[in-house]
Design a protein around this motif. Structure first.
Motif, PDB file in Angstrom:
ATOM      1  N   GLY A 114       0.818  -1.211   0.000  1.00  0.00           N
ATOM      2  CA  GLY A 114       0.000   0.000   0.000  1.00  0.00           C
ATOM      3  C   GLY A 114       0.847   1.254   0.000  1.00  0.00           C
ATOM      4  N   THR A 115       0.239   2.380  -0.340  1.00  0.00           N
ATOM      5  CA  THR A 115       1.011   3.621  -0.480  1.00  0.00           C
ATOM      6  C   THR A 115       1.636   4.089   0.830  1.00  0.00           C
ATOM      7  OG1 THR A 115      -1.003   4.953  -0.267  1.00  0.00           O
ATOM      8  CG2 THR A 115      -0.257   4.443  -2.501  1.00  0.00           C
ATOM      9  N   GLU A 116       0.931   3.953   1.947  1.00  0.00           N
ATOM     10  CA  GLU A 116       1.509   4.408   3.218  1.00  0.00           C
ATOM     11  C   GLU A 116       2.693   3.546   3.625  1.00  0.00           C
ATOM     12  OE1 GLU A 116       0.832   7.371   4.628  1.00  0.00           O
ATOM     13  OE2 GLU A 116      -0.434   7.568   2.841  1.00  0.00           O
ATOM     14  N   LEU A 117       2.570   2.239   3.434  1.00  0.00           N
ATOM     15  CA  LEU A 117       3.703   1.364   3.726  1.00  0.00           C
ATOM     16  C   LEU A 117       4.853   1.658   2.769  1.00  0.00           C
ATOM     17  CD1 LEU A 117       5.099  -0.926   5.210  1.00  0.00           C
ATOM     18  CD2 LEU A 117       3.841  -2.551   3.760  1.00  0.00           C
ATOM     19  N   ALA A 118       4.556   1.910   1.506  1.00  0.00           N
ATOM     20  CA  ALA A 118       5.603   2.239   0.528  1.00  0.00           C
ATOM     21  C   ALA A 118       6.369   3.491   0.952  1.00  0.00           C
ATOM     22  CB  ALA A 118       4.998   2.424  -0.860  1.00  0.00           C
ATOM     23  N   LYS A 119       5.665   4.486   1.437  1.00  0.00           N
ATOM     24  CA  LYS A 119       6.331   5.703   1.915  1.00  0.00           C
ATOM     25  C   LYS A 119       7.268   5.389   3.084  1.00  0.00           C
ATOM     26  CE  LYS A 119       2.441   8.759   0.834  1.00  0.00           C
ATOM     27  NZ  LYS A 119       1.423   9.625   1.481  1.00  0.00           N
ATOM     28  N   THR A 120       6.808   4.551   3.999  1.00  0.00           N
ATOM     29  CA  THR A 120       7.637   4.169   5.145  1.00  0.00           C
ATOM     30  C   THR A 120       8.870   3.409   4.691  1.00  0.00           C
ATOM     31  OG1 THR A 120       5.712   4.098   6.604  1.00  0.00           O
ATOM     32  CG2 THR A 120       7.673   2.872   7.319  1.00  0.00           C
ATOM     33  N   ILE A 121       8.678   2.459   3.793  1.00  0.00           N
ATOM     34  CA  ILE A 121       9.790   1.667   3.265  1.00  0.00           C
ATOM     35  C   ILE A 121      10.849   2.583   2.654  1.00  0.00           C
ATOM     36  CG2 ILE A 121      10.429   0.075   1.397  1.00  0.00           C
ATOM     37  CD1 ILE A 121       7.693  -1.341   1.966  1.00  0.00           C
ATOM     38  N   VAL A 122      10.405   3.491   1.815  1.00  0.00           N
ATOM     39  CA  VAL A 122      11.325   4.402   1.130  1.00  0.00           C
ATOM     40  C   VAL A 122      12.029   5.318   2.126  1.00  0.00           C
ATOM     41  CG1 VAL A 122      11.371   6.374  -0.451  1.00  0.00           C
ATOM     42  CG2 VAL A 122      10.224   4.255  -1.121  1.00  0.00           C
ATOM     43  N   SER A 123      11.298   5.848   3.099  1.00  0.00           N
ATOM     44  CA  SER A 123      11.912   6.727   4.105  1.00  0.00           C
ATOM     45  C   SER A 123      12.991   5.998   4.893  1.00  0.00           C
ATOM     46  CB  SER A 123      10.845   7.265   5.063  1.00  0.00           C
ATOM     47  OG  SER A 123       9.969   8.139   4.390  1.00  0.00           O
ATOM     48  N   VAL A 124      12.708   4.775   5.296  1.00  0.00           N
ATOM     49  CA  VAL A 124      13.686   3.986   6.052  1.00  0.00           C
ATOM     50  C   VAL A 124      14.914   3.711   5.193  1.00  0.00           C
ATOM     51  CG1 VAL A 124      14.120   1.720   7.100  1.00  0.00           C
ATOM     52  CG2 VAL A 124      12.023   2.985   7.654  1.00  0.00           C
TER      53      VAL A 124
END
Length: 154
Positions: A114-124
């Motif tokens: 999902g988009t929110e998890l994708a944002k977290t993955i990328v930020s990390v």
């Protein structure tokens, strides 16, 4: 940090979301490379190659590639000599991709993450960095050695 982001016909919407997300992070510069310069539709292998070649040329420090599952983009990116790409589906794999494998590229699946998890993955991933003197340095050098061995066969 200069980041290239691209997606194929399935991953382009996630790529757009990630472009906006990364652009809002401090110290990040983003270029969206989903569309071919001549406007034709491309396969994910062509998109991955364009992003990876730009990274190797020094135009970008890292890249993010999106397709349906992240698998095709990862396989394609890893065919480009000198690139280490990791399919990521959670923040731990994203962190380890950077810290343990010095991954230039992460791939994500728009149909899987999902988009929110994708944002977290990328930020990390963007906040994580490889230590060339750390415990994983030997593994990354072994990957490079293996790549050199088979590069001459192709």
């Amino acid at each position: 940090m200069k980041i290239a982001i691209a997606g194929d016909s399935v991953g382009i919407e996630l790529a757009k979301v990630l472009c906006a997300h990364v652009a809002a992070l401090p110290g990040m510069s983003v270029t969206h490379l989903s569309l071919a310069p001549d406007g034709r539709e491309e396969r994910y292998a062509e998109i991955a190659e364009r992003v990876c070649r730009a990274i190797l040329a020094g135009e970008f420090e890292r890249g993010i590639l999106c397709c349906g599952t992240g698998i095709g983009m990862a396989m394609s990116a890893n065919k480009v000599p000198g690139i280490r790409a990791a399919q990521t589906h959670d923040s731990f794999s994203a962190e380890r991709a950077a810290k343990s494998n010095d991954a230039h590229v992460v791939t994500l699946g728009a149909r899987v993450v999902g988009t929110e998890l994708a944002k977290t993955i990328v930020s990390v991933w963007l906040a994580s960095h490889f230590d060339p003197a750390g415990p994983s340095a030997g593994n990354v050098e072994a990957i490079t050695t293996l790549e050199r061995k088979y590069r001459s066969i192709i």
